[in-house]
Design a protein around this motif. Structure first.
Motif, mmCIF file in Angstrom:
data_model
loop_
_atom_site.group_PDB
_atom_site.id
_atom_site.type_symbol
_atom_site.label_atom_id
_atom_site.label_comp_id
_atom_site.label_asym_id
_atom_site.label_seq_id
_atom_site.Cartn_x
_atom_site.Cartn_y
_atom_site.Cartn_z
ATOM 1 N N CYS A 98 0.821 -1.201 0.000
ATOM 2 C CA CYS A 98 0.000 0.000 0.000
ATOM 3 C C CYS A 98 0.859 1.257 0.000
ATOM 4 C CB CYS A 98 -0.909 -0.002 1.223
ATOM 5 S SG CYS A 98 -1.966 1.447 1.359
ATOM 6 N N LYS A 101 -7.893 -0.781 -4.978
ATOM 7 C CA LYS A 101 -8.649 -0.436 -3.780
ATOM 8 C C LYS A 101 -8.035 0.801 -3.148
ATOM 9 C CE LYS A 101 -10.243 -3.356 -0.921
ATOM 10 N NZ LYS A 101 -10.356 -4.393 0.132
ATOM 11 N N THR A 102 -8.824 1.841 -3.047
ATOM 12 C CA THR A 102 -8.330 3.147 -2.613
ATOM 13 C C THR A 102 -9.173 3.665 -1.461
ATOM 14 O OG1 THR A 102 -7.642 3.616 -4.896
ATOM 15 C CG2 THR A 102 -7.738 5.478 -3.370
ATOM 16 N N LEU A 103 -8.516 4.294 -0.504
ATOM 17 C CA LEU A 103 -9.193 4.868 0.656
ATOM 18 C C LEU A 103 -8.882 6.359 0.730
ATOM 19 C CD1 LEU A 103 -10.798 4.555 3.329
ATOM 20 C CD2 LEU A 103 -8.611 4.076 4.455
ATOM 21 N N SER A 124 -18.489 3.468 0.653
ATOM 22 C CA SER A 124 -17.918 2.940 -0.587
ATOM 23 C C SER A 124 -18.619 3.601 -1.766
ATOM 24 C CB SER A 124 -18.076 1.418 -0.661
ATOM 25 O OG SER A 124 -19.441 1.049 -0.603
ATOM 26 N N GLN A 142 -5.464 -3.330 3.966
ATOM 27 C CA GLN A 142 -6.727 -3.515 3.260
ATOM 28 C C GLN A 142 -6.781 -2.816 1.907
ATOM 29 O OE1 GLN A 142 -9.471 -2.087 6.322
ATOM 30 N NE2 GLN A 142 -10.182 -4.184 6.613
ATOM 31 N N TYR A 143 -5.914 -1.815 1.691
ATOM 32 C CA TYR A 143 -6.021 -0.991 0.487
ATOM 33 C C TYR A 143 -4.694 -0.933 -0.270
ATOM 34 C CZ TYR A 143 -10.410 0.572 2.560
ATOM 35 O OH TYR A 143 -11.669 0.600 3.091
#
Length: 518
Positions: A65, A96-98, A135, A172-173
């Protein structure tokens, strides 16, 4: 993750409403959130910004990440919108981006995205309530708003609880974008910068003062921050001339080599306040040119280890030396890309690592390098996600290689659809290698031009039609197509002197295509 609630958020431009000036600005910014239907120039600007951010961390150890912080010197300089669009751009790659709103003093992310919640990051850190994670529908983007405004934002951001949360998020991202408070106002951005891989500085043209920018840089650097680059909002196109977009969208960015990063389109160049615009593809270059035209190799395989063009940094450096001796000033590094075998994201990451290795070894007087790709056409290529990322950087120009097998009607239809569905300018690679009639049919399409290999022009009696196409503007570029060091530049000067009219016409067309980068 514990203490989080997942909620869906539609990916569209919310209408919103407000009577106050500040909320009116938020409402206006909602319209600027990046979508697939955004203007090409806007999407391309963020594609280039995203790519340069990938370059800026390419040399770091592979920790999976990547985390970027976004800050500004003062309030109201566009950092929240920039952070949002950077996050959207990465998510559009399928990563997957936060997006986290770390501005606990004057948060904007929730209002910008039209999120109605009182819970968020502050609640998670304080462990007093559930943190809502939204999301975005259609892309793998999650958003954590600020939550309740705490009395001690700096202490919360410096807490062990926040560090533990970030460790969980990293697992997670693929990418995390953090919107932080203005650096010159409070110390929060300095605190957050210790948890990120790099900081992006946002300024507003005609508003951010030089002293404010210098203070922001100095403050972050004193905290040990890695500054990846500067985004400049609201550029005045009339004042910036060729450096601005010619689409009326006031956005630009620059990567200054005084920060230790030279990720512009041309190695060793002065930082530009913009990425360039759609090139002029007019046909005004049909006459003989003087020798002072820029010598541009439009098609070369010089990036080490990326394809079979160069197997080592030593080989690449030899190629650059040969180009220099031939008088070449600009090289388009167009490594092979096979869309049916790999995806765009993987290619860009590999290219970034290869370019970084080459750039470290280049001399200041080496030919300038413009990154691109030689994309192999296939049936359905018009549906390839993020194909615009493979254009020559800062342009909408795609070098397209046709297969050496027979061309099906469906393949021709795909090339035509690629032209119709995108704003891309297609340049066919080494048109000399294919059946003349088939190539001529493709060159008859509105947004298709040709590139010829210099080796094909050395053959007496076999290249008359190619020279006709150069004079007529059907061929707009010459390339070495160099692989290894035995072929590529040995004929460059010979052909240039033998056919000055045709050569000059093609070079002038290439200069026009790349005018905003030269």
């Amino acid at each position: 993750m514990s203490n989080t609630n997942g909620k869906k958020l539609m990916f569209h431009r919310s209408k919103g409403s407000s009577k106050q000036e500040e909320r009116s600005q938020v409402k206006e910014n909602r319209k600027k959130i990046l979508t697939e239907s955004s203007a090409f120039a806007i999407r391309e600007a963020y594609v280039q910004l995203r790519t340069n951010l990938m370059y800026s961390v390419a040399s770091m150890d592979d920790r999976g990440c990547r985390v970027f912080g976004v800050t500004s010197a003062n309030p109201s300089e566009g950092k929240s919108l920039t952070a949002s669009n950077i996050a959207v751009s990465f998510a559009m790659l399928g990563k997957k981006t936060l997006l986290i709103d770390c501005d606990m003093r004057k948060p904007n992310i929730a209002r910008l995205w039209h999120i109605h919640t009182k819970n968020g990051l502050s609640d998670l850190i304080a462990n007093v309530d559930v943190c809502d994670v939204y999301s975005v529908d259609g892309i793998p983007l999650s958003i954590i708003p600020c939550g309740k405004i705490p009395p001690n934002p700096s202490e919360m951001l410096a807490s062990a609880a926040f560090q533990r949360a970030m460790e969980r998020f990293r697992k997670q991202y693929n990418y995390i974008i953090m919107d932080t408070p203005p650096t010159n106002e409070v110390a929060d951005a300095q605190i957050v910068s210790r948890l990120v891989d790099g900081m992006v500085l946002v300024t507003r043209s005609a508003r951010t003062k030089q002293r404010d920018l210098s203070e922001m840089e100095s403050t972050l650097q004193s905290a040990g921050s890695r500054i990846c680059g500067i985004v400049i909002n609201d550029l005045n196109l009339k004042q910036t001339g060729k450096y601005g977009y010619k689409y009326g969208y006031k956005y630009g960015y620059r990567y200054g080599n005084r920060y230790g990063y030279k990720y512009g389109y041309q190695y060793g160049s002065t930082p530009d306040y913009g990425t360039g615009a759609k090139a002029n593809t007019g046909s005004g270059a049909r006459t003989a040119q003087k020798r002072n035209t820029t010598q541009i190799d439009f098609h070369a395989h010089i990036l080490p280890g990326l394809d079979h063009g160069s197997d080592s940094i030593e080989n690449s450096m030899q190629q650059l030396q040969l180009a220099k001796e031939a008088g070449v000033k600009v090289i388009c590094a167009t490594s092979h890309f096979y869309g049916q075998q790999s995806n765009v994201e993987e290619f860009l990451e590999q290219r970034a690592r290869s370019w970084l290795e080459l750039k470290r070894n280049m001399d200041a007087d080496s030919p300038r390098v413009i990154l691109g790709a030689e994309v192999l056409a296939f049936e359905g290529i018009e549906r390839l996600p993020n194909i615009e990322s493979l254009c020559l950087m800062g342009t909408d120009i795609l070098l397209l290689e046709m297969p050496f097998t027979s061309w099906s009607d469906r393949l021709i239809d795909s090339v035509e659809a690629l032209c119709e569905r995108t704003d891309l300018q297609i340049v066919l690679a080494h048109v000399d290698r294919y059946d003349r009639k088939k190539v001529e049919a493709l060159l008859g399409m509105e947004r298709v031009k040709g590139q010829v290999n210099v080796s094909a022009l050395i053959k007496h009696g076999q290249n008359a039609y190619l020279r006709d196409w150069m004079r007529d503007g059907k061929i707009v570029a010459v390339g070495s197509d160099i692989h290894g060091t035995k072929t590529g530049y040995s004929e460059w000067q010979t052909v240039r002197q033998r056919y000055p009219e045709e050569w000059g016409a093609a070079m002038k067309e290439t200069e026009a295509l790349l005018s905003d980068l030269l």
